[in-house]
Design an enzyme around this catalytic site. Structure first.
Site, short mmCIF file in Angstrom:
data_model
loop_
_atom_site.label_atom_id
_atom_site.label_comp_id
_atom_site.label_asym_id
_atom_site.label_seq_id
_atom_site.Cartn_x
_atom_site.Cartn_y
_atom_site.Cartn_z
N MET A 137 0.84 -1.18 0.00
CA MET A 137 0.00 0.00 0.00
C MET A 137 0.88 1.24 0.00
O MET A 137 1.96 1.24 0.56
CB MET A 137 -0.93 -0.02 1.19
CG MET A 137 -1.83 -1.23 1.18
SD MET A 137 -3.06 -1.19 2.45
CE MET A 137 -3.70 -2.85 2.28
N ASP B 196 1.92 -7.42 3.92
CA ASP B 196 1.49 -6.58 2.80
C ASP B 196 2.62 -6.50 1.79
O ASP B 196 3.12 -5.41 1.47
CB ASP B 196 1.10 -5.19 3.32
CG ASP B 196 0.55 -4.29 2.21
OD1 ASP B 196 0.21 -4.83 1.14
OD2 ASP B 196 0.48 -3.07 2.41
N PHE B 197 3.05 -7.67 1.29
CA PHE B 197 4.13 -7.72 0.30
C PHE B 197 3.57 -7.35 -1.07
O PHE B 197 2.60 -7.95 -1.53
CB PHE B 197 4.73 -9.12 0.25
CG PHE B 197 5.62 -9.47 1.41
CD1 PHE B 197 5.62 -8.69 2.56
CD2 PHE B 197 6.46 -10.57 1.37
CE1 PHE B 197 6.42 -9.01 3.64
CE2 PHE B 197 7.27 -10.90 2.44
CZ PHE B 197 7.26 -10.12 3.58
N GLU B 198 4.20 -6.39 -1.71
CA GLU B 198 3.75 -5.93 -3.02
C GLU B 198 4.92 -5.90 -3.98
O GLU B 198 6.03 -6.31 -3.66
CB GLU B 198 3.10 -4.54 -2.89
CG GLU B 198 1.89 -4.52 -1.96
CD GLU B 198 1.25 -3.14 -1.84
OE1 GLU B 198 1.58 -2.25 -2.65
OE2 GLU B 198 0.43 -2.95 -0.93
N GLY B 199 4.67 -5.36 -5.18
CA GLY B 199 5.74 -5.19 -6.17
C GLY B 199 6.43 -6.49 -6.51
O GLY B 199 5.80 -7.46 -6.95
#
Length: 605
Positions: free
Chosen positions: A1, A389-392
Site C-alpha cells: 500500500m 502486505d508484500f507488493e511489487g
C-alpha cells in the site's frame, strides 16, 4: 500500500503468455555429429511398447498405428481445455556433457524441449507440420546434472499432434534405481481441516507423493507435508511413496489420524472493520494519533515496517518523527495508546511491506533475521500480530515452480517458514493477516508464475502458496480490490474495479475455491468466511477503484444474503463474512468517516 495513494494500475502482464511462448520458443540448432561413445538414451522413443517410459498429462496421450513415421506405432496426443497434452520422460545423463534431442512430429504448434538441464533449458517448435517434420535442438548439462526431462506438447485449443522416433544422443548417465518405500511415517498437528505428516528420508529420492485413503493428494520435495481440505472430526489413512527419475517406490506402511472438531471463534467484534494507520510517515491525509483512532476500527495495522534492504530480512519500524508529523505523540504515549486500544478489545498489528517495502527472503539467513526483527517489533510495542502486505517484486515464482501446494522458490518457502515460526512462537492468540493484490491471488485462476514454458509474469498468483500453507493459522485475508486491472472471475468473464460486481466476483473466488491456471487437479481450496474481508480504498484520494457506499452495500447484500447480486451469481451466501478492510484510517478521517460510517450502519443480520 502506498504512502501517497497506491501504485499504478497493474496491467495483466500474464496475458502475454501466447505471444511470449510462440515468439521465443523456436530455437533450432544444427545437430553435431555424435561421437562413438554417444548413444540414444530415450526409452521407447518409437512408442513400439505403448507409453512405456512416458508420462502424458491428463490422459492426453495414446499410441496409434497410423499415421506413423517409423516402425508400426507413434504417439497421438490431444490438447483439451487448459491441458496442452505434454508427454515427458526423465533421462539419466552425465554432467558437463552435450546432448542432441530430436523427434519427428506432425500437426500444428508442436513443441519439443528439455528441462532440468542445469544450464539453459531449450525448446523448439513448428507452427505447422502437415506431414512428418523433424525438430532438433541441443543443450549442455550443468556441473551437477544427472537427469533431464524431455518432452513434447501441443498448444491450447489446437487439434491432436503426432510424435515419433524421439531420440536423445549423448553420453549415458548411471542407471537410476527406484527408491525404497519410506519409513517412519507419523501424523501430528491435526486441525479441523488438516493433518501434518512427516517421514524419514529415502536415499536416492528426489520427491515424495502423499496418499490419503489410497488416492494421491499431494507431492513434496522434503520429508513433511500438511494435507488440508479435510472434514472435521473425520478419520483418514495416509501413505507416502518416494520418487525419482526411475519411478515411484511402493507405498509406506499406513498411518491413521483424525481431524479435530469444526468451528472457530471469531474476534470479540464478530464482523470486523480493518484499517491501516499511517504510523511511520506523513502524506496529504494528515497524521492521526493512535489515541485518536475512532472506536469503529477493530483491527489497526501500523503502516509500515520496512526492510533495511530488499534481501536483508531485517525489518525496522520507526514512528513518524515530529519533523514530518508535527502533531505526533511521544513514543511513550504511542505505546500507551496501543495498550488502551487492546484493553478496549482492538487488535493492533505491524504491517510489513507496502509499496516501498520490498521484502525478498532469498536465503535462510534472511528468513531467520526476518523472524528475529519482526519479533523485536512485536515485543517492543506489545502488538497482537503481523500483517503481510508484500507488493511489487517481493514475491515471484521461479521457472518450473508450478504447484502452489508444494512450492520450491526460496522467497516463497522462506516466507512460509518464517510465518509458521512466528505463529508457533506466539501461540494461538497471534493474529496473522495478509493484504495481497488481485494480481497475486485471483489472477492465479488463469495464470500461475511464468507458466510451464516461461513467458508469463512470474508474480502471477505468487501469494497462493503462502495463503495455502498458512490457511490453518491465517486470521484474515483481505485482498486489495483496487489498483487492479480487469480480472477473470469464476464465470469466465472479466470484471473491472469500482463497482459491486468486481468485489462480488473476487470474493466469491476466495469463498468457493478455484483451479489454479485452469488445472482441475490443482484446486486452491475455499477459505472460511470468517477468514475473508474485502479490501477497498476509503476515498477517491486513497487509490484507484474507489467504490461508493451504495455499491459497497450491494456487495455485502449479495455475499451475505444473496440479494442485489446483479449479473454475477455467487456460488453461495456467507453471512459469516468477516468484514471490510480499507486504506486507510487516515484517509477515512480526511473524508469525514464515510467508509467507517457505512460499515457501522450495515445490517449484518
Amino acid at each position: 500500500m502506498d504512502r501517497t495513494r497506491h501504485p499504478a494500475l497493474r496491467s495483466s502482464l500474464c496475458a502475454a503468455l501466447t505471444a511470449a511462448a510462440l515468439g521465443a520458443a523456436g530455437l533450432v540448432a544444427a545437430a553435431p555429429s555424435a561421437q562413438a561413445a554417444d548413444t540414444d538414451l530415450i526409452r521407447n522413443g518409437g512408442f513400439e511398447s505403448g507409453l512405456d517410459g512416458w508420462s502424458c498429462t491428463a490422459g492426453s496421450g495414446a499410441v496409434v498405428t497410423s499415421p506413423v513415421h517409423g516402425g508400426g506405432h507413434a504417439l497421438k496426443a490431444t490438447p483439451a481445455g487448459s491441458d496442452n497434452a505434454q508427454c515427458s520422460q526423465s533421462v539419466a545423463v552425465q554432467p558437463n556433457s552435450t546432448y542432441t534431442l530430436s523427434s519427428w512430429v506432425q500437426g500444428s504448434y508442436v513443441y519439443l524441449g528439455a528441462s532440468g538441464t542445469g544450464t539453459t533449458d531449450v525448446s523448439t517448435w513448428t507452427q505447422s507440420a502437415p506431414s512428418w517434420q523433424q525438430l532438433t535442438t541441443t543443450f549442455k548439462t550443468g556441473a551437477s546434472t544427472t537427469s533431464v526431462t524431455v518432452y513434447t506438447h501441443g498448444w491450447y485449443g489446437t487439434a491432436a499432434y503426432g510424435a515419433d522416433d524421439v531420440s536423445l544422443i549423448g553420453p549415458g548417465g548411471a542407471p537410476v534405481q527406484i527408491p525404497s518405500a519410506p519409513t517412519g511415517l507419523t501424523a501430528s498437528g491435526a486441525t479441523s481441516s488438516g493433518i501434518g505428516l512427516s517421514w524419514s528420508p529415502v536415499t536416492g529420492a528426489t520427491g515424495y507423493n502423499v496418499y490419503r485413503d489410497g488416492a494421491k493428494v499431494a507431492s513434496a520435495s522434503g520429508t513433511s507435508a500438511t494435507v488440508t481440505g479435510l472434514a472435521p472430526s473425520t478419520a483418514y489413512s495416509f501413505q507416502v511413496t518416494a520418487t525419482n527419475s526411475a519411478g515411484e517406490s511402493p507405498k509406506s506402511a499406513a498411518v491413521s489420524a483424525s481431524t479435530t472438531g469444526g468451528g472457530t471463534t471469531p474476534p470479540p467484534s464478530g464482523h470486523a472493520l480493518v484499517g491501516y494507520l499511517h504510523a511511520s510517515f506523513a502524506n496529504g491525509a494528515g497524521y492521526t494519533r493512535m489515541a485518536d483512532v475512532p472506536d469503529d476500527w477493530n483491527i489497526i495495522d501500523l503502516a509500515f515496517g520496512e526492510p533495511t534492504s530488499p534481501t536483508s530480512g531485517d525489518i525496522r519500524f520507526t514512528p513518524c518523527p515530529v519533523s514530518a508529523c508535527p502533531t505526533a505523540e511521544s513514543l511513550a504515549d504511542f505505546k500507551a495508546a496501543i495498550k488502551a486500544k487492546q484493553a478496549a478489545g482492538k487488535k493492533v498489528l505491524i504491517s510489513i511491506g507496502g509499496q516501498n517495502g520490498q521484502v525478498q527472503l532469498t536465503t535462510t539467513a534472511a528468513r531467520d533475521t526476518f523472524v528475529s526483527s519482526v519479533s523485536k517489533i512485536i515485543d517492543d510495542y506489545g502488538l497482537d500480530g503481523l500483517d503481510v502486505d508484500f507488493e511489487g517484486h517481493s514475491l515471484s515464482l521461479n521457472t518450473g515452480d508450478t504447484d502452489f501446494r508444494s512450492p520450491t522458490t526460496p522467497v516463497i518457502v522462506n516466507l512460509i517458514d518464517a510465518l509458521k515460526t512466528l505463529k508457533a512462537k506466539y501461540g494461538s492468540s497471534f493474529v496473522l493477516t495478509m493484504a495481497p493484490e488481485t494480481f497475486f491471488v485471483q489472477m492465479g485462476y488463469q495464470y500461475y508464475g511464468s507458466g510451464p514454458w516461461g513467458g508469463q509474469d512470474p508474480r502471477c498468483g505468487a501469494y497462493l502458496p503462502v495463503i495455502y500453507a498458512l490457511r490453518d493459522s491465517l486470521t484474515l485475508l483481505h485482498v486489495q480490490d483496487y489498483n487492479s486491472g480487469s480480472i477473470m472471475g469464476l464465470d469466465n468473464q472479466y470484471h473491472s474495479m469500482g463497482g459491486a460486481d468486481f468485489h462480488i466476483a473476487m470474493t466469491d473466488m476466495l469463498l468457493t475455491g478455484f483451479p489454479v491456471a485452469g488445472d482441475t487437479a490443482k484446486v486452491f481450496p475455499a477459505l472460511r468466511p470468517d477468514q475473508v474481508a474485502i479490501g477497498l480504498p476509503a476515498s477517491t484520494q486513497a487509490g484507484n477503484g474507489w467504490t461508493s457506499p451504495a455499491e459497497v452495500t450491494k456487495t455485502l447484500d449479495c455475499l451475505t444474503k444473496k440479494a442485489n447480486c446483479g449479473t454475477y451469481q455467487t456460488h453461495g451466501s456467507w453471512p459469516g463474512l468477516r468484514g471490510l478492510m480499507t486504506w486507510s484510517i487516515n484517509w477515512d478521517r480526511f473524508n469525514g468517516g464515510e467508509f467507517s460510517k457505512n460499515f457501522d450502519a450495515y445490517p449484518w443480520s
